[in-house]
Design a protein around this motif. Structure first.
Motif: not given
Length: 613
Positions: A533-556
């Motif tokens: 995220d550019g602020k020191g945070g890292l998240v590993q996502y066990p899936g494809t780019y499209d799966e990641y982009m389809s996740r709910d990002r309506s709130r932090t």
């Protein structure tokens, strides 16, 4: 719609070689036109010719919109080194910028001569003109554009010449958004932009009130913004409606249609040639047998008439000949690796890193790379993506934690700066130093990588960035690495070459750790993600780019929720690794493996329940 540009039979040569000829097209108001073609096709040259900064050797360009209403973004920004970032953006509006500078100069002089009536009069006139043009509203617009493109206020006074390539591109875009010319030409606007800047640019191009013509190798960007694709080739250009995917589908239809017509034409041609041979033979035999018999001689002439008819039919067929589908030279690359028995190639445990005097880029980071992994690292510019790759390769050492590389792991590293290439050696000599390499084998390999017989003797330092990228891939081709670490590998490649690289990576038997802003490449190759995220945070996502982009990002997510998500993803990743590992022969090891799998499933179930609570 109003026509803004008319181009007729534009032709241009470069260093004695013809770039293109017979280029004819029109640009209408409100269009979003993507100019497409291979590297070296002359796309940038054509854009410069449209603006009049470069003359065509033949043809005509009618500019039906005054050049004062044009704006353009070049791959390399041309500007004096004395401007700050903010001044560069302001200078994109010449009249207002000149007024602002003049007012500032007069203000300084009035401090020295406060009683000067002449200076006061000039100041009043300039101030009134500045107010009429809404100068202070323009200043606020400049600041808003800089913020929207991610420039912090602390950077506004930085010298423009010292900015990175991506920052210079964004600065040029900011200048254009402030001025809003009616027609904009963008040459590679997506180069060096991170995901956030790309999304902003896509939205801006789609909603821009004027007309936009651009060159880009970003296929996702073309799909999301272009209303038409103009394909530039050596013998002219052709327009296709829609973005890149629509263009590619239409080209495939054209190719199949042309192949079918060519095959039908060749079959017809063979039939005519066979008939011509048959009638010619019949005539010769009949004429010889007729001797001086007038009746038989007259009869044999019928075969001559039929022969001439078939010859005329062949001439008509050749006159409207369907050309054989042309296969352009394409990169041929098959990445190889040597056998590797272990499942894990590299492991990072509790890794932390910071450059001297700066805050940590990341802390307590863990990553395991196994055979078959295709891991893409995502994040904004400056988040530490390239640093993470250098830690994986051992170029950098972590401040804390450990990076463990299996003894049998062979790493092939592609760095975006291409700084490890020897500029003083030739392409051919760079291959001949390899064990067992011969001249003939080296030339064959160079041909597969689109280097001609003459190219073999070019100094690497004299090559274009696209050519240097292909030389760097040569090193990977022969390295037989089982772990490829790739930092922006396709930045300087055209789309056709990018697709060949994607195909090679899909069939590569080793593992890949990849940093790229090319979303097509991520979609085609990645099965796991590391998101920074550019602020020191890292998240590993066990899936494809499209799966990641389809996740709910309506709130932090809250910090606690993010930790829970990270833990569930870590557990899921470990479970997937165990499920995909080879069954051990030892019964005790089998029992321990099944116990760990059951334990992971239980913890995942509990973590899921807590996450829903």
């Amino acid at each position: 719609m109003t026509t803004l540009i008319k181009v007729r039979n534009a032709t241009k040569e470069w260093d004695g070689a013809k770039l293109f000829e017979g280029v004819t097209f029109e640009v209408k108001e409100g269009e979003r036109l993507a100019l497409f073609g291979r590297n070296g096709a002359g796309k940038s040259t054509l854009l410069r010719g449209l603006t009049g900064r470069l003359a065509f050797d033949a043809g005509d360009v009618r500019r039906l919109l005054p050049l004062a209403d044009w704006g353009w973004l070049d791959q390399q920004a041309q500007t004096g080194s004395d401007l700050t970032l903010e001044q560069f953006v302001q200078a994109g509006s010449p009249e207002l910028y000149a007024l602002k500078r003049s007012i500032a100069d007069l203000t300084q002089r009035l401090k020295e001569e406060p009683e000067s009536a002449e200076l006061l009069g000039r100041y009043s006139d300039l101030y009134e003109r500045y107010a009429q043009l809404d100068g202070y509203g323009w200043e606020a617009l400049v600041e808003r554009s800089l913020r929207e493109l991610g420039f912090e206020a602390a950077l506004w006074e930085a010298p423009f010449a010292e900015l990175s390539g991506g920052q210079k591109t964004k600065a040029q875009l900011a200048a254009l958004t402030v001025r809003e010319p009616k027609l904009i030409l963008l040459d590679e606007p997506t180069n060096h932009l991170d995901a956030d800047a790309l999304e902003w640019l896509e939205h801006w191009v789609r909603n821009y009130p004027g007309t936009v013509i651009y060159v880009s190798h970003d296929r996702t960007f073309m799909d999301r913004t272009a209303k038409a694709v103009l394909e530039l080739e050596a013998d002219g250009c052709r327009r296709y409606p829609g973005g890149y995917s629509a263009y590619k589908a239409q080209k495939e239809i054209e190719l199949r249609t042309q192949e079918a017509l060519y095959k039908k034409q060749e079959q017809e041609r063979e039939k005519l040639l066979e008939s011509i041979r048959m009638y010619a033979e019949w005539f010769q035999q009949a004429h010889k047998a007729a001797g001086q018999n007038d009746f038989l001689r007259s009869k044999s002439k019928k075969n001559v008439s039929r022969l001439h008819a078939k010859e005329s039919a062949l001439a008509r067929l050749d006159g409207s000949k369907v050309q054989k589908p042309r296969e352009e030279a394409q990169l041929r690359m098959e990445l190889e690796t040597e056998g590797f028995a272990a499942s894990t190639l590299l492991r990072m445990e509790n890794v932390g890193f910071a450059y001297d005097g700066r805050k940590p880029l990341f802390e307590r980071f863990g990553l395991t790379i196994d055979r078959g992994d295709r891991i893409a690292v995502l994040g904004p510019n400056g988040a530490g993506k390239s640093t993470l790759l250098k830690l994986a390769t051992g170029i950098l050492n972590p401040r804390e934690g450990a990076v463990s590389i299996h003894p049998q792991t062979r790493i092939g590293y592609f760095e975006q700066e291409l700084g490890k290439l020897d500029d003083d050696t030739t392409i051919l000599d760079s291959l001949l130093v390899l064990p067992g390499m011969t001249q003939s084998h080296a030339r064959t390999i160079l041909g597969c990588f689109l280097f001609t017989r003459e190219d073999a003797f070019k100094r690497i330092g004299d090559l274009s960035m696209g050519e240097k990228s292909r030389v760097a891939f040569l090193k990977l081709f022969f390295g037989k690495a089982n772990l490829l670490v790739l930092d922006e590998p396709t930045n300087y490649l055209d789309i056709g070459t990018r697709e060949k690289v994607e195909e090679a990576l899909r069939h590569y038997p080793g593992a890949v750790l990849l940093v790229t802003h090319d979303r097509y490449l991520i979609r085609q190759t990645a099965n796991r993600l590391v998101v920074m995220d550019g602020k020191g945070g890292l998240v590993q996502y066990p899936g494809t780019y499209d799966e990641y982009m389809s996740r709910d990002r309506s709130r932090t997510l809250t910090a606690e929720e993010q930790l829970g998500l990270n833990e569930r993803e870590r557990l899921g990743l470990r479970l997937a690794q165990l499920m995909g590992s080879a069954q051990p022969d030892d019964p005790e090891e089998q029992r321990m493996l099944m116990e760990e799998i059951r334990g992971l499933r239980a913890r995942l179930s509990a973590a899921g329940e807590n996450g829903r609570a």
